[in-house]
Motif scaffolding. Sequence first.
Motif, PDB file in Angstrom:
ATOM      1  N   THR A  15       0.916  -1.300   0.053  1.00  0.00           N
ATOM      2  CA  THR A  15       0.079   0.105   0.058  1.00  0.00           C
ATOM      3  C   THR A  15       0.815   1.192  -0.045  1.00  0.00           C
ATOM      4  OG1 THR A  15      -1.624  -1.128   1.304  1.00  0.00           O
ATOM      5  CG2 THR A  15      -2.037   1.127   1.387  1.00  0.00           C
ATOM      6  N   TYR A  16       0.641   2.141  -0.959  1.00  0.00           N
ATOM      7  CA  TYR A  16       1.459   3.339  -0.908  1.00  0.00           C
ATOM      8  C   TYR A  16       0.638   4.536  -0.678  1.00  0.00           C
ATOM      9  CZ  TYR A  16       4.402   0.446  -4.220  1.00  0.00           C
ATOM     10  OH  TYR A  16       5.210  -0.438  -4.681  1.00  0.00           O
ATOM     11  N   LEU A  17       1.511   5.651   0.114  1.00  0.00           N
ATOM     12  CA  LEU A  17       1.185   6.903   0.136  1.00  0.00           C
ATOM     13  C   LEU A  17       2.148   7.791  -0.611  1.00  0.00           C
ATOM     14  CD1 LEU A  17      -0.173   9.323   1.234  1.00  0.00           C
ATOM     15  CD2 LEU A  17       1.146   9.439   2.977  1.00  0.00           C
ATOM     16  N   PHE A  18       1.968   8.160  -2.002  1.00  0.00           N
ATOM     17  CA  PHE A  18       3.026   8.740  -2.764  1.00  0.00           C
ATOM     18  C   PHE A  18       2.556  10.293  -2.827  1.00  0.00           C
ATOM     19  CE2 PHE A  18       4.677  10.179  -6.751  1.00  0.00           C
ATOM     20  CZ  PHE A  18       5.797   9.475  -6.934  1.00  0.00           C
ATOM     21  N   ILE A  19       3.681  10.866  -2.383  1.00  0.00           N
ATOM     22  CA  ILE A  19       3.768  12.433  -2.308  1.00  0.00           C
ATOM     23  C   ILE A  19       4.493  12.739  -3.537  1.00  0.00           C
ATOM     24  CG2 ILE A  19       4.504  14.283  -1.034  1.00  0.00           C
ATOM     25  CD1 ILE A  19       4.480  12.536   1.429  1.00  0.00           C
ATOM     26  N   GLY A  20       3.835  13.670  -4.211  1.00  0.00           N
ATOM     27  CA  GLY A  20       4.409  14.147  -5.420  1.00  0.00           C
ATOM     28  C   GLY A  20       4.073  15.601  -5.940  1.00  0.00           C
ATOM     29  N   HIS A  21       4.462  16.309  -6.759  1.00  0.00           N
ATOM     30  CA  HIS A  21       4.276  17.493  -7.487  1.00  0.00           C
ATOM     31  C   HIS A  21       3.911  17.333  -9.020  1.00  0.00           C
ATOM     32  CE1 HIS A  21       8.546  18.095  -7.802  1.00  0.00           C
ATOM     33  NE2 HIS A  21       8.401  18.493  -9.222  1.00  0.00           N
ATOM     34  N   ASP A  22       4.383  16.334  -9.430  1.00  0.00           N
ATOM     35  CA  ASP A  22       4.413  15.917 -11.032  1.00  0.00           C
ATOM     36  C   ASP A  22       2.816  15.337 -11.060  1.00  0.00           C
ATOM     37  OD1 ASP A  22       4.357  14.936 -13.580  1.00  0.00           O
ATOM     38  OD2 ASP A  22       6.564  14.854 -13.467  1.00  0.00           O
ATOM     39  N   LEU A  23       1.939  15.868 -11.636  1.00  0.00           N
ATOM     40  CA  LEU A  23       0.540  15.206 -11.764  1.00  0.00           C
ATOM     41  C   LEU A  23       0.531  14.233 -12.595  1.00  0.00           C
ATOM     42  CD1 LEU A  23      -1.403  18.554 -11.393  1.00  0.00           C
ATOM     43  CD2 LEU A  23      -1.503  16.871  -9.882  1.00  0.00           C
ATOM     44  N   ALA A  24       1.368  14.267 -13.541  1.00  0.00           N
ATOM     45  CA  ALA A  24       1.389  12.916 -14.528  1.00  0.00           C
ATOM     46  C   ALA A  24       1.853  11.886 -13.745  1.00  0.00           C
ATOM     47  CB  ALA A  24       2.082  13.240 -15.654  1.00  0.00           C
ATOM     48  N   VAL A  25       2.946  11.881 -12.911  1.00  0.00           N
ATOM     49  CA  VAL A  25       3.303  10.553 -12.122  1.00  0.00           C
ATOM     50  C   VAL A  25       2.138  10.190 -11.289  1.00  0.00           C
ATOM     51  CG1 VAL A  25       5.013  10.008 -10.497  1.00  0.00           C
ATOM     52  CG2 VAL A  25       5.606  11.616 -12.505  1.00  0.00           C
ATOM     53  N   ILE A  26       1.469  11.244 -10.402  1.00  0.00           N
ATOM     54  CA  ILE A  26       0.595  10.808  -9.656  1.00  0.00           C
ATOM     55  C   ILE A  26      -0.728  10.128 -10.377  1.00  0.00           C
ATOM     56  CG2 ILE A  26      -1.136  12.194  -8.202  1.00  0.00           C
ATOM     57  CD1 ILE A  26       1.016  11.981  -6.598  1.00  0.00           C
ATOM     58  N   GLU A  27      -0.716  10.527 -11.759  1.00  0.00           N
ATOM     59  CA  GLU A  27      -2.005  10.033 -12.161  1.00  0.00           C
ATOM     60  C   GLU A  27      -1.679   8.528 -12.730  1.00  0.00           C
ATOM     61  OE1 GLU A  27      -4.750  10.799 -16.019  1.00  0.00           O
ATOM     62  OE2 GLU A  27      -2.658  11.392 -16.275  1.00  0.00           O
ATOM     63  N   ARG A  28      -0.505   8.272 -12.902  1.00  0.00           N
ATOM     64  CA  ARG A  28       0.011   7.094 -13.248  1.00  0.00           C
ATOM     65  C   ARG A  28       0.122   5.935 -12.099  1.00  0.00           C
ATOM     66  NH1 ARG A  28       0.564   2.854 -15.189  1.00  0.00           N
ATOM     67  NH2 ARG A  28       2.540   1.589 -15.917  1.00  0.00           N
TER      68      ARG A  28
END
Length: 536
Positions: free
Chosen positions: A475-488
């Motif tokens: 299970t992941y909590l993925f923190i990011g600012h790149d919305l394309a990576v977040i969507e992936r």
Amino acid sequence: MTHPVLAVDNLTVQIGRRRIVGGVSLTVEPEQTLGIVGESGSGKSMTVLAATGLLDAPGAVVEGSSVLAGEQQLIGASARTLRSVHGGRIGFVFQDPGTSLNPLLTIERQITESLETHRNQTRRQARARALELLEAVGLPEPQNRMNSYPHQLSGGQRQRVMIAIALACDPELLVADEPTTALDVTTQAQIIDLVRDLQRDFGTAVVWISHDLGVIGEVADTVTVLRDGAVIERADVDAIFTAPREPYTRELLTARPVLGGDGPPPVPPDAEPLLEVRGLDVRFPVRTPTGRSVVHAVKDLSFSIRRGATLGLVGESGSGKSTVAAALTGLAVPDSGSVTLDGTDVLRVRGAQRKAIRRRISLVMQDPFASLNPRVPVGVSIAEPLIVHRLARGRPQRDARVGELLDSVGLSASFASRYPHELSGGQRQRVSIARALAVAPELLILDEATASVDVSVQAKVLDLLLDLQRELGLTYLFIGHDLAVIERLSHDVLVLRGGEMVEYRPAADLFTAPEHEYTRALLAAVPPDRSATRSS
């Protein structure tokens, strides 16, 4: 100006017996932005450092020509000449502001220093200009931040300060080495606009080094693609995106994630929540010019993450994203709220039970070079949690487990004997993931885990994370600012602003039809996919 701002001809860099840069030539005209693209180790930064006289590697031999404004030869120039050029005529913004800023000086002093040295301004004049620059780069509460030290700012805020320092003397040439890597999309857009204004008002030329082809497509007029210290392709930006000639350039374009791409495999609809956060509230005491104050970093935040799913946490610098990660892992103490992992309150357990629950949550930080001990081989770093939690008996079993972990992230067991400085950025990030997996966690928190690697490595790391999630049920909590990576990666997305939840919905719904104005602003700030016309 009749001459190019910078003209580099047949530049070579050799360290010992190894040639790092081989015969690179490039030209930057007034008001022009040259984008330099390539993977880690391609020679991007080395080329520009050598061309501007900043390379100070032991045993380095630099040959060729690099002329500033048709008058000043920088290759072989004296230290006195280079000191007059650096900061005055050439401004620099480097990728890691944490190592570029002086930890012992206030933000104000670090900006006013160059103004007093190169522009002979008084302390009062320099201070007024410093405040103006901090406002221009969008630093929150710039008046209060003037007396702050670098460690008191977030990563994105430190990068804004670095950009303010670089722009202070209105340089003829601005060298921007991955200047927006650590920044959210809205701040990135502000910085791009700021640089364009500088070009328009002062004719500044820019060399912009980046692995993010989306940013290069927004800022560059011409693009030079480097590989192994040599120029692979050179063309106008439109030609690079719509009709790249070289297979390597096409590989870079294909590897870049773009909005509207594929999401992760679906989670079973009956998946139960693994992590439940209710009413999380975090405050930090800070010192200001007017006395002590309190930063309300996270405000009454509630969310849950389903077992085997990924929650993407998005927001601007200073929105509280990393504070949430710190609270979940015990690195920050919340003022109130509850964090429940599979029915156990993480914030209330003590002693052996606390150690056991902490083993079920692992953290992968943004900068693997800073989070790995540079004095020991990476195998020792990976083995450390095995020793702490007594998960392996004896050296042979521990070494075998380290080999298994390295293999799980796509590295051979031989990497265990290497030191962090001997690895590329992508390899170091894989080692960090292997170390986080050592305790067999149920929840893996990834704080900007792919922000500092180039697009081809990022694509491999994202595929690795998806494979590990499928194979291990992570299970992941993925923190990011790149919305394309977040969507992936994400099944659900939570948008933070100023420590408060703005929008929290399934990823497919949020990216298709965002409800909140702030979410729409974040999506609108993402650089468009300029290669779309090529693929259509």
